[in-house]
Design a protein around this motif. Structure first.
Motif, mmCIF file in Angstrom:
data_model
loop_
_atom_site.group_PDB
_atom_site.id
_atom_site.type_symbol
_atom_site.label_atom_id
_atom_site.label_comp_id
_atom_site.label_asym_id
_atom_site.label_seq_id
_atom_site.Cartn_x
_atom_site.Cartn_y
_atom_site.Cartn_z
ATOM 1 N N SER A 146 25.964 34.023 40.711
ATOM 2 C CA SER A 146 26.743 33.931 41.951
ATOM 3 C C SER A 146 27.255 35.301 42.364
ATOM 4 C CB SER A 146 27.931 32.985 41.742
ATOM 5 O OG SER A 146 27.525 31.769 41.182
ATOM 6 N N SER A 161 39.468 28.908 38.634
ATOM 7 C CA SER A 161 38.565 27.836 38.196
ATOM 8 C C SER A 161 37.755 28.278 36.980
ATOM 9 C CB SER A 161 37.633 27.432 39.343
ATOM 10 O OG SER A 161 38.357 26.932 40.437
ATOM 11 N N GLN A 178 36.489 31.845 54.877
ATOM 12 C CA GLN A 178 36.657 31.148 53.601
ATOM 13 C C GLN A 178 35.493 30.208 53.298
ATOM 14 O OE1 GLN A 178 40.478 29.342 54.142
ATOM 15 N NE2 GLN A 178 41.520 31.308 54.393
ATOM 16 N N LEU A 179 35.130 29.361 54.263
ATOM 17 C CA LEU A 179 34.046 28.406 54.021
ATOM 18 C C LEU A 179 32.702 29.118 53.885
ATOM 19 C CD1 LEU A 179 35.000 25.449 56.413
ATOM 20 C CD2 LEU A 179 35.297 25.617 53.928
ATOM 21 N N LEU A 219 32.596 30.743 50.418
ATOM 22 C CA LEU A 219 32.422 29.752 49.355
ATOM 23 C C LEU A 219 30.994 29.223 49.341
ATOM 24 C CD1 LEU A 219 33.653 28.032 47.105
ATOM 25 C CD2 LEU A 219 34.316 26.364 48.871
ATOM 26 N N GLU A 243 34.785 37.672 51.778
ATOM 27 C CA GLU A 243 35.599 36.593 52.342
ATOM 28 C C GLU A 243 36.198 37.022 53.678
ATOM 29 O OE1 GLU A 243 39.487 33.833 51.290
ATOM 30 O OE2 GLU A 243 38.318 34.697 49.649
ATOM 31 N N VAL A 246 39.971 32.106 48.738
ATOM 32 C CA VAL A 246 38.926 31.474 47.938
ATOM 33 C C VAL A 246 38.651 32.266 46.664
ATOM 34 C CG1 VAL A 246 36.510 30.731 47.913
ATOM 35 C CG2 VAL A 246 37.882 30.447 49.982
ATOM 36 N N LEU A 268 38.513 30.705 42.892
ATOM 37 C CA LEU A 268 37.330 30.726 42.042
ATOM 38 C C LEU A 268 37.632 31.378 40.696
ATOM 39 C CD1 LEU A 268 34.567 31.684 44.648
ATOM 40 C CD2 LEU A 268 34.795 29.506 43.434
ATOM 41 N N TYR A 317 28.727 31.838 47.796
ATOM 42 C CA TYR A 317 28.948 31.939 46.352
ATOM 43 C C TYR A 317 28.240 30.804 45.614
ATOM 44 C CZ TYR A 317 31.450 32.215 41.894
ATOM 45 O OH TYR A 317 31.759 32.310 40.564
ATOM 46 N N LEU A 318 28.485 29.569 46.046
ATOM 47 C CA LEU A 318 27.901 28.428 45.343
ATOM 48 C C LEU A 318 26.392 28.360 45.535
ATOM 49 C CD1 LEU A 318 30.615 25.711 46.093
ATOM 50 C CD2 LEU A 318 30.276 27.014 43.977
#
Length: 406
Positions: free
Chosen positions: A149, A41, A109-110, A113, A104, A34, A38, A116-117
Motif C-alpha cells: 500500500s 489501525s 480523504q475518500l 483511502l 491526502e 485518514v 490508518l 491506499y486500499l
C-alpha cells in the motif's frame, strides 16, 4: 510487505534505505485525518496479534495473509494490516506518514483511502500471481504488511509531485536530512529488482513493484483525465516542459541560432545602431515562449545566449526580471548582475525596481566581492525613504560596503 514462512517472519523492506522519512516539503501544514487512522489501525492489529507472535503460527498467517494456494476473498485487505515485527511495522508507519499526508491533501480523504486500499490489493495480487508464475514452489507462502500500500502511495507522489523532497533522518547518523523523491523511489525500485532476480529474500518485492506501478498509473490517469487539476509540479508538466525544450532548441538550430557561426552571432550595422538578425529575433521569441510555459531555466539559458551576441539586449520587464531571478537562484552571478543591471537601466520606475537594485547590490557585494559596484548600485537609492524591511537591508549593505554614502 513480507513473505512469511512456517519458521518465522522475514524482517523489513527498508533496512538498507539511508533515510527514515517523516514528511515532504509539499505538506504545507495539512492536517491529515485518514493517515493517523490508518496508522492507529496497523498498530492496533499488531497489538491484537500479540506483537506479531501469532504470525509465527503458519495457520494464522495463511488465513489472513495473501497467497496463491490458500487465497480467500478477505486476504487482499487483511494482509495490509498485519506485520511480522516491530521493525516491519514502524518502518511502514514512517513511510505511510511521509507519503500519506501530501496525498491526502491532494486527493481528499475518500480518494486517499481508496488509493491506499486499492494499491494494497493490487500489490497483493501482483505478489500472488506473478510470484506464482516465477516460482510455483512458493504458492503457499503468504505475504503480509502495508508496504505494498505504501509503495502505491510512493508511485502516486512521484506522478503528482516528482520534484518533491522527502524530509527525515539519515542512517546511521540520525541527523536531519532530505532526499529527492525520485532518487528514493529509484533506489527502492533498484533494490526490489535485484532482490527479485536473486530470489530467496523472504520479502514480497513484487508487491512493492506492483504497488509502485499502480500508484504511478493512477496518478497519471487522474492528471490525464482532468479529475485532478494539473499544476507546474506534476510529471505531465515536466514531460511537456522537456518536449517544449526540445522543440525550442530545434527551432533555434533551424535558424542557425545554436552555434557561433550562425546568424545569432552576426550583427548588422545601420546608422550606427545594430539591428537584430533573424536568429536573434527567433531567440527572443523562444525566450518569451519558454517564459509563458514557466520554464524559467530555459528562458535564462537562452537569454545568456542572446546577450553573447547582443550584450545590450533587454526583454519585456516581467520576463527580464524573472530571467534575472533565475540566474541569481542558479548562482550564475555575473550573468544575473548583468540581467538586473539591464532591467534597472530600462525600467527605472518599475514597481520592482527597488527590489532589483537591492538584489543587484547583494550580488555585487556578497557573491562577486565587488564593493565599488555594490556602492554605486546603492547610490541609486539616494535619500528617499523605503519601507522597514528594505531600509534594513539597504543599511546592512551600506555597512558592508564600508559606510558608502547614499
Amino acid at each position: 510487505m513480507d513473505s512469511t514462512r512456517p519458521h518465522g517472519i522475514s524482517r523489513g523492506y527498508y533496512e538498507r534505505m539511508f533515510l527514515i522519512p517523516t514528511g515532504t516539503d509539499r505538506d504545507n501544514g495539512h492536517r491529515a485525518i485518514v493517515v493517523p487512522l490508518l496508522l492507529l489501525s496497523c498498530v492496533a492489529v499488531f497489538l491484537l496479534t500479540r506483537g506479531g507472535d501469532r504470525l509465527e503460527s503458519y495457520e494464522f498467517s495463511v488465513r489472513y495473509g495473501i497467497s496463491y494456494r490458500y487465497f480467500e476473498w478477505w486476504q487482499p485487505i487483511t494482509s495490509q494490516f498485519l506485520h511480522g515485527g516491530w521493525f516491519h511495522l514502524i518502518m511502514n508507519c514512517f513511510f505511510l506518514l511521509a507519503f500519506g499526508v501530501v496525498l491526502e491533501a491532494r486527493l481528499g480523504q475518500l480518494g486517499f483511502l481508496a488509493l491506499y486500499l486499492a494499491g494494497g490489493c493490487v500489490a497483493g495480487f501482483a505478489q500472488m500471481y506473478i510470484g506464482y508464475w516465477m516460482d510455483p514452489s512458493h504458492a503457499g507462502v503468504p505475504a503480509i504488511g502495508a508496504s505494498g500500500s505504501v509503495s502505491a502511495l510512493m508511485g502516486a507522489v512521484f506522478a503528482l509531485h516528482p520534484r518533491a523532497n522527502i524530509r527525515g533522518y539519515s542512517i546511521p547518523q540520525f541527523a536531519p536530512a532530505m532526499v529527492s523523491v525520485k532518487w528514493m523511489i529509484a533506489f527502492a525500485v533498484a533494490v526490489d529488482i535485484i532482490r527479485t532476480m536473486r530470489g530467496g529474500s523472504g520479502i514480497a518485492t513484487l508487491a512493492h513493484l506492483g504497488g509502485l506501478a499502480f500508484g504511478f498509473g493512477i496518478g497519471m490517469a487522474l492528471l490525464g483525465s482532468g479529475i485532478l487539476k494539473r499544476n507546474d509540479f506534476d510529471v505531465l508538466f515536466i514531460f511537456k516542459q522537456w518536449r517544449r525544450r526540445r522543440e525550442l532548441r530545434e527551432a533555434i538550430d533551424a535558424v542557425g541560432g545554436g552555434h557561433a557561426g550562425g546568424p545569432i552571432a552576426a550583427r548588422v550595422a545601420s546608422g550606427g545602431d545594430f539591428e537584430e538578425t533573424t536568429g536573434q529575433r527567433a531567440l527572443r521569441a523562444t525566450i518569451a515562449s519558454a517564459h509563458r510555459e514557466r520554464d524559467y531555466t530555459l528562458a535564462a539559458k537562452l537569454y545568456v545566449e542572446l546577450t553573447a551576441s547582443l550584450p545590450d539586449a533587454t526583454l519585456p520587464a516581467d520576463i527580464q526580471l524573472d530571467v534575472a531571478n533565475e540566474l541569481a537562484r542558479s548562482a550564475r552571478n555575473a550573468d544575473a548582475a548583468r540581467a538586473y543591471g539591464r532591467f534597472l537601466e530600462r525600467f527605472r520606475t518599475h514597481p520592482a525596481a527597488d527590489d532589483a537594485r537591492l538584489m543587484l547590490a547583494t550580488i555585487f557585494m556578497r557573491r562577486l566581492g565587488d564593493r565599488a559596484a555594490a556602492a554605486a548600485t546603492l547610490a541609486g537609492f539616494g535619500k528617499r525613504e523605503l519601507d522597514r524591511d528594505r531600509a534594513a537591508m539597504l543599511a546592512a549593505l551600506r555597512s558592508e560596503c564600508g559606510g558608502a554614502p547614499a
